[in-house]
Enzyme design. Sequence first.
Site, PDB file in Angstrom:
ATOM      1  N   LYS A  11       0.812  -1.219   0.000  1.00 50.75           N
ATOM      2  CA  LYS A  11       0.000   0.000   0.000  1.00 50.75           C
ATOM      3  C   LYS A  11       0.853   1.281   0.000  1.00 50.75           C
ATOM      4  CE  LYS A  11      -4.027  -2.259   2.014  1.00 50.75           C
ATOM      5  NZ  LYS A  11      -5.174  -2.111   2.931  1.00 50.75           N
ATOM      6  N   TYR A  51     -12.189  -2.321  -4.650  1.00 51.82           N
ATOM      7  CA  TYR A  51     -12.757  -2.446  -3.299  1.00 51.82           C
ATOM      8  C   TYR A  51     -14.287  -2.318  -3.304  1.00 51.82           C
ATOM      9  CZ  TYR A  51      -8.226  -2.351  -0.837  1.00 51.82           C
ATOM     10  OH  TYR A  51      -6.985  -2.667  -0.332  1.00 51.82           O
ATOM     11  N   ASN A 114      -2.540  -0.231   6.654  1.00 52.47           N
ATOM     12  CA  ASN A 114      -2.108  -1.497   7.264  1.00 52.47           C
ATOM     13  C   ASN A 114      -1.091  -2.251   6.394  1.00 52.47           C
ATOM     14  OD1 ASN A 114      -3.910  -2.233   5.315  1.00 52.47           O
ATOM     15  ND2 ASN A 114      -5.132  -3.597   6.601  1.00 52.47           N
ATOM     16  N   HIS A 117      -2.336  -5.491   1.403  1.00 51.31           N
ATOM     17  CA  HIS A 117      -3.597  -6.214   1.223  1.00 51.31           C
ATOM     18  C   HIS A 117      -3.267  -7.665   0.909  1.00 51.31           C
ATOM     19  CE1 HIS A 117      -7.483  -7.425  -0.432  1.00 51.31           C
ATOM     20  NE2 HIS A 117      -6.807  -7.920  -1.444  1.00 51.31           N
ATOM     21  N   GLU A 128      -8.767 -11.062  -8.164  1.00 51.20           N
ATOM     22  CA  GLU A 128      -7.893  -9.895  -7.923  1.00 51.20           C
ATOM     23  C   GLU A 128      -6.673  -9.909  -8.838  1.00 51.20           C
ATOM     24  OE1 GLU A 128      -7.351 -10.000  -3.652  1.00 51.20           O
ATOM     25  OE2 GLU A 128      -9.389  -9.301  -3.307  1.00 51.20           O
TER      26      GLU A 128
HETATM   27  P1  CMP Z   1      -7.521  -4.710   2.978  1.00 50.56           P
HETATM   28  O1  CMP Z   1      -7.006  -6.079   3.260  1.00 50.56           O
HETATM   29  O2  CMP Z   1      -6.856  -3.963   1.885  1.00 50.56           O
HETATM   30  O3  CMP Z   1      -9.082  -4.815   2.643  1.00 50.56           O
HETATM   31  C1  CMP Z   1      -9.978  -3.740   2.835  1.00 50.56           C
HETATM   32  C2  CMP Z   1      -9.354  -2.625   3.604  1.00 50.56           C
HETATM   33  O4  CMP Z   1     -10.260  -1.723   4.214  1.00 50.56           O
HETATM   34  C3  CMP Z   1      -8.570  -3.201   4.750  1.00 50.56           C
HETATM   35  O5  CMP Z   1      -7.420  -3.851   4.307  1.00 50.56           O
HETATM   36  C4  CMP Z   1      -8.335  -1.960   5.594  1.00 50.56           C
HETATM   37  O6  CMP Z   1      -7.243  -1.193   5.113  1.00 50.56           O
HETATM   38  C5  CMP Z   1      -9.615  -1.198   5.347  1.00 50.56           C
HETATM   39  N1  CMP Z   1     -10.513  -1.348   6.493  1.00 50.56           N
HETATM   40  C6  CMP Z   1     -11.178  -2.442   6.855  1.00 50.56           C
HETATM   41  N2  CMP Z   1     -11.898  -2.209   7.962  1.00 50.56           N
HETATM   42  C7  CMP Z   1     -11.647  -0.922   8.312  1.00 50.56           C
HETATM   43  C8  CMP Z   1     -12.075  -0.090   9.381  1.00 50.56           C
HETATM   44  N3  CMP Z   1     -12.910  -0.536  10.324  1.00 50.56           N
HETATM   45  N4  CMP Z   1     -11.597   1.180   9.429  1.00 50.56           N
HETATM   46  C9  CMP Z   1     -10.757   1.633   8.481  1.00 50.56           C
HETATM   47  N5  CMP Z   1     -10.315   0.875   7.430  1.00 50.56           N
HETATM   48  C10 CMP Z   1     -10.754  -0.382   7.368  1.00 50.56           C
END
Ligand code: CMP
Length: 141
Positions: A11, A51, A114, A117, A128
């Site tokens: 990311k 997404y 985070n 993904h 994907e």
């Molecule tokens: P990812 O694995 O990329 O899939 C969807 C993304 O949405 C997830 O990682 C997080 O980065 C984001 N996400 C999921 N839940 C939350 C949340 N409660 N608050 C903020 N971001 C979220």
Amino acid sequence: MNGEITFTIVKPSSISRNHLGPILTQITENGFKIIAIKMLHLSTYQASAFYSVHKGKFFFDDLIEYMTSGPVVVAMLEKDNAVDDFRKLIGATNPEKADNGTIRKLYGIDMQRNAVHGSDSDENALIECRFFFSDLEIFAD
Ligand code: CMP
């Protein structure tokens, strides 16, 4: 191929903080083979489509703004039991709750930023990969 591939996005915050190298090293040292990889800067359209399952959730707009804020690296990875093993390697969605040593614990900042993904199922892994790579790029043999 079912069960043997997964898909990842490194990311924007990981790229801007120079964590791409260590993250790819951790991925390959844990037995994943990089089948296809590229860097790109997602458009709002691309990020929203990728997404789309989260459309309507409270974090959707922030997620799209973040994912379009800078370049990302997308990759198709191969390994036995790829989806589950990769999810173990990256750790929980929330870096604060991720196990020590996982990629999200080491390089994640918060739920949104985070680090990486990872696909959540074999079916989504293929969807994907095909979102970002052509058949020519991912079906070499
Ligand atoms: P990812 O694995 O990329 O899939 C969807 C993304 O949405 C997830 O990682 C997080 O980065 C984001 N996400 C999921 N839940 C939350 C949340 N409660 N608050 C903020 N971001 C979220």
